[in-house]
Design an enzyme around this catalytic site. Structure first.
Site, PDB file in Angstrom:
ATOM      1  N   SER A 174       0.846  -1.190   0.000  1.00 43.86           N
ATOM      2  CA  SER A 174       0.000   0.000   0.000  1.00 43.86           C
ATOM      3  C   SER A 174       0.886   1.246   0.000  1.00 43.86           C
ATOM      4  O   SER A 174       1.960   1.253  -0.622  1.00 43.86           O
ATOM      5  CB  SER A 174      -0.934  -0.055   1.212  1.00 43.86           C
ATOM      6  OG  SER A 174      -1.873   0.995   1.172  1.00 43.86           O
ATOM      7  N   LYS A 192      -5.353   3.135  -2.572  1.00 44.77           N
ATOM      8  CA  LYS A 192      -4.578   2.491  -1.501  1.00 44.77           C
ATOM      9  C   LYS A 192      -5.376   2.430  -0.198  1.00 44.77           C
ATOM     10  O   LYS A 192      -5.210   1.501   0.593  1.00 44.77           O
ATOM     11  CB  LYS A 192      -3.247   3.214  -1.296  1.00 44.77           C
ATOM     12  CG  LYS A 192      -2.294   3.088  -2.488  1.00 44.77           C
ATOM     13  CD  LYS A 192      -1.917   1.650  -2.802  1.00 44.77           C
ATOM     14  CE  LYS A 192      -0.754   1.567  -3.782  1.00 44.77           C
ATOM     15  NZ  LYS A 192      -0.375   0.187  -4.120  1.00 44.77           N
TER      16      LYS A 192
HETATM   17  C1  HXC Z   1      -3.383  12.462 -16.535  1.00 47.19           C
HETATM   18  C2  HXC Z   1      -3.355  10.313 -17.416  1.00 47.19           C
HETATM   19  C3  HXC Z   1      -1.939  10.235 -17.219  1.00 47.19           C
HETATM   20  C4  HXC Z   1      -1.274  11.382 -16.661  1.00 47.19           C
HETATM   21  C5  HXC Z   1      -2.628   8.365 -18.091  1.00 47.19           C
HETATM   22  N1  HXC Z   1      -3.707   9.135 -17.939  1.00 47.19           N
HETATM   23  N2  HXC Z   1      -1.526   9.001 -17.649  1.00 47.19           N
HETATM   24  N3  HXC Z   1      -4.050  11.413 -17.073  1.00 47.19           N
HETATM   25  N4  HXC Z   1      -2.023  12.454 -16.339  1.00 47.19           N
HETATM   26  N5  HXC Z   1       0.026  11.388 -16.489  1.00 47.19           N
HETATM   27  C6  HXC Z   1      -5.065   8.793 -18.329  1.00 47.19           C
HETATM   28  C7  HXC Z   1      -5.202   8.533 -19.806  1.00 47.19           C
HETATM   29  O1  HXC Z   1      -5.302   9.758 -20.533  1.00 47.19           O
HETATM   30  C8  HXC Z   1      -6.502   7.738 -19.834  1.00 47.19           C
HETATM   31  O2  HXC Z   1      -7.614   8.575 -19.655  1.00 47.19           O
HETATM   32  C9  HXC Z   1      -6.403   6.928 -18.578  1.00 47.19           C
HETATM   33  O3  HXC Z   1      -5.479   7.576 -17.719  1.00 47.19           O
HETATM   34  C10 HXC Z   1      -5.894   5.525 -18.836  1.00 47.19           C
HETATM   35  O4  HXC Z   1      -4.647   5.664 -19.482  1.00 47.19           O
HETATM   36  P1  HXC Z   1      -3.982   4.441 -20.242  1.00 47.19           P
HETATM   37  O5  HXC Z   1      -2.607   4.841 -20.637  1.00 47.19           O
HETATM   38  O6  HXC Z   1      -4.903   3.935 -21.295  1.00 47.19           O
HETATM   39  O7  HXC Z   1      -3.992   3.336 -19.123  1.00 47.19           O
HETATM   40  P2  HXC Z   1      -2.986   2.219 -18.875  1.00 47.19           P
HETATM   41  O8  HXC Z   1      -2.209   1.824 -20.061  1.00 47.19           O
HETATM   42  O9  HXC Z   1      -3.728   1.172 -18.292  1.00 47.19           O
HETATM   43  O10 HXC Z   1      -1.959   2.885 -17.860  1.00 47.19           O
HETATM   44  C11 HXC Z   1      -2.108   2.825 -16.501  1.00 47.19           C
HETATM   45  C12 HXC Z   1      -1.533   4.050 -15.842  1.00 47.19           C
HETATM   46  C13 HXC Z   1      -0.133   4.341 -16.347  1.00 47.19           C
HETATM   47  C14 HXC Z   1      -1.531   3.852 -14.333  1.00 47.19           C
HETATM   48  C15 HXC Z   1      -2.457   5.209 -16.171  1.00 47.19           C
HETATM   49  O11 HXC Z   1       0.381   5.479 -15.691  1.00 47.19           O
HETATM   50  C16 HXC Z   1       0.781   3.176 -16.161  1.00 47.19           C
HETATM   51  O12 HXC Z   1       0.758   2.250 -16.957  1.00 47.19           O
HETATM   52  N6  HXC Z   1       1.612   3.150 -15.168  1.00 47.19           N
HETATM   53  C17 HXC Z   1       2.454   1.976 -14.906  1.00 47.19           C
HETATM   54  C18 HXC Z   1       3.723   2.350 -14.384  1.00 47.19           C
HETATM   55  C19 HXC Z   1       3.562   2.980 -13.053  1.00 47.19           C
HETATM   56  O13 HXC Z   1       2.671   3.774 -12.791  1.00 47.19           O
HETATM   57  N7  HXC Z   1       4.494   2.677 -12.196  1.00 47.19           N
HETATM   58  C20 HXC Z   1       4.484   3.288 -10.901  1.00 47.19           C
HETATM   59  C21 HXC Z   1       4.423   2.179  -9.983  1.00 47.19           C
HETATM   60  S1  HXC Z   1       4.788   2.746  -8.382  1.00 47.19           S
HETATM   61  P3  HXC Z   1      -8.532   9.108 -20.886  1.00 47.19           P
HETATM   62  O14 HXC Z   1      -9.609   9.916 -20.253  1.00 47.19           O
HETATM   63  O15 HXC Z   1      -7.616   9.909 -21.770  1.00 47.19           O
HETATM   64  O16 HXC Z   1      -9.053   7.869 -21.569  1.00 47.19           O
HETATM   65  C22 HXC Z   1       3.343   3.153  -7.763  1.00 47.19           C
HETATM   66  C23 HXC Z   1       3.421   3.675  -6.369  1.00 47.19           C
HETATM   67  C24 HXC Z   1       2.052   3.882  -5.883  1.00 47.19           C
HETATM   68  O17 HXC Z   1       2.350   3.015  -8.367  1.00 47.19           O
HETATM   69  C25 HXC Z   1       2.051   4.766  -4.689  1.00 47.19           C
HETATM   70  C26 HXC Z   1       0.692   5.042  -4.187  1.00 47.19           C
HETATM   71  C27 HXC Z   1      -0.329   5.459  -5.129  1.00 47.19           C
END
Ligand code: HXC
Length: 311
Positions: A174, A192
């Site tokens: 979390s 979370k």
């Molecule tokens: C605003 C955003 C955005 C951003 C994506 N979106 N990035 N909006 N600012 N930076 C929006 C998109 O425009 C879309 O909305 C929707 O989110 C879904 O985006 P997709 O790219 O289609 O989704 P997906 O491929 O599933 O990506 C998931 C994600 C992405 C979470 C949004 O950031 C990701 O893949 N992250 C993985 C890597 C990651 O986050 N690692 C960190 C791990 S550590 P619309 O309206 O345009 O359709 C961690 C620590 C957590 O998570 C701590 C506590 C929270």
């Protein structure tokens, strides 16, 4: 990537072989924190299955983890999204068929980014809640039968450690963001908070069947993707702000907490949260980023431009 040594990965306090013959299943297992947790388990005797969305990254991390201990089996199943229950279930089935069961689960897959609510579309909010919260539920649901089986084989009455060791335990990863509330991470914080509740309910509902469910809430852990994303850091950059312990956390700190919960030491730990943050959340650190002086940045006209999109 050079495989970290045992002392890079976990403290010397732990005895080799305590997880011999055991299997850990980990979502988000190619990530910075979860790979460290799994590596520590592998050093102490466990085999593992790690799950991730990226095929190449997951498979190559599995090979790297397996190199930690001669004879270790670490399987990497890429192309598995925790939002897709069927693909997760099939990964669990493959893991059980290949390694004989699952004794420990780490629900670690997560995704997030910085965004004010004004720029956060409903789909974006849902994407993060689906990965972090629904994905954790899917992981629990898919692994419960294996966890129940392991718990029934490794019962513990609080006396001597059973010769067969421990089993039937789940840790959800979390965060501390929702304890005080954190601007620009409403989506991740809400998700979370749900994960914490998911773990508490699991502890109550499945404790009587020998399963333990706990949370590890990492704070600022140096050089991890989550910390760099949320604190807008670049690799190698490691400022120390608002951390009573006087240093940033390490993946090893989180690995030690993991071993504590999964080993005999954690047998009476259930429904609790271990915060691994050096005391950070108790300070104003979370809302005290120099890039975002509170509350001025929220009152500026440019609020919709604050977030990953402009990074
Ligand atoms: C605003 C955003 C955005 C951003 C994506 N979106 N990035 N909006 N600012 N930076 C929006 C998109 O425009 C879309 O909305 C929707 O989110 C879904 O985006 P997709 O790219 O289609 O989704 P997906 O491929 O599933 O990506 C998931 C994600 C992405 C979470 C949004 O950031 C990701 O893949 N992250 C993985 C890597 C990651 O986050 N690692 C960190 C791990 S550590 P619309 O309206 O345009 O359709 C961690 C620590 C957590 O998570 C701590 C506590 C929270």
């Amino acid at each position: 990537m050079v495989a970290p040594t045992r002392s890079d990965t976990l403290s010397d306090s732990w005895r080799d072989g305590i997880f011999n013959g055991k299997v850990v299943f980990c979502t988000g297992g190619a990530g910075d924190i979860c790979s460290g947790q799994v590596r520590a388990m592998v050093f102490l005797g466990a085999d593992a299955c790690i799950i991730g969305r990226n095929v190449q990254k997951t498979e190559s991390m599995a090979k790297n983890l397996a190199a930690s201990r001669p004879g270790a089996q670490v399987l990497g199943y890429g192309g598995v999204d925790v939002r897709d229950y069927n693909s997760l279930q099939s990964a669990v089935d493959r893991c059980v068929a290949a390694l004989g069961g699952i004794d420990f689960v780490i629900a670690g897959a997560a995704g997030t980014f910085l965004s004010p609510i004004t720029s956060l579309s409903p789909a974006a909010f849902k994407a993060v809640v689906d990965i972090d919260l629904v994905g954790s539920y899917n992981t629990l649901k898919a692994t419960l039968p294996a966890l129940e089986k392991s718990a029934s084989k490794h019962t513990h009455d609080g006396g001597r450690t059973p010769a067969s060791g421990t089993g039937g335990r789940i840790i959800f990863i979390s965060a501390t963001l929702h304890y005080r509330g954190t601007a620009l991470i409403t989506h991740g914080s809400a998700a979370k908070a749900g994960v914490d509740t998911l773990s508490s309910c699991t502890a109550i509902e499945f404790g009587p069947r020998g399963i333990t469910s706990n949370i590890i809430a990492p704070g600022p852990i140096a050089a991890t993707e989550g910390t760099m994303r949320l604190m807008r850091l670049k690799r190698g950059e490691n400022p120390m702000k608002g951390i009573p312990a006087g240093r940033w956390g390490t993946v090893k700190d989180v690995a030690d907490a993991t071993i504590y919960l999964f080993a005999d030491t954690g047998s009476y730990m259930n429904g609790t949260i271990i915060v691994v943050d050096g005391g950070h959340w108790r300070t104003h650190g979370a809302n005290d980023n120099a890039d975002f002086p509170y509350p001025n940045f929220l009152l500026s006209r440019n609020i919709t431009g604050v977030g990953d999109a402009k990074l």
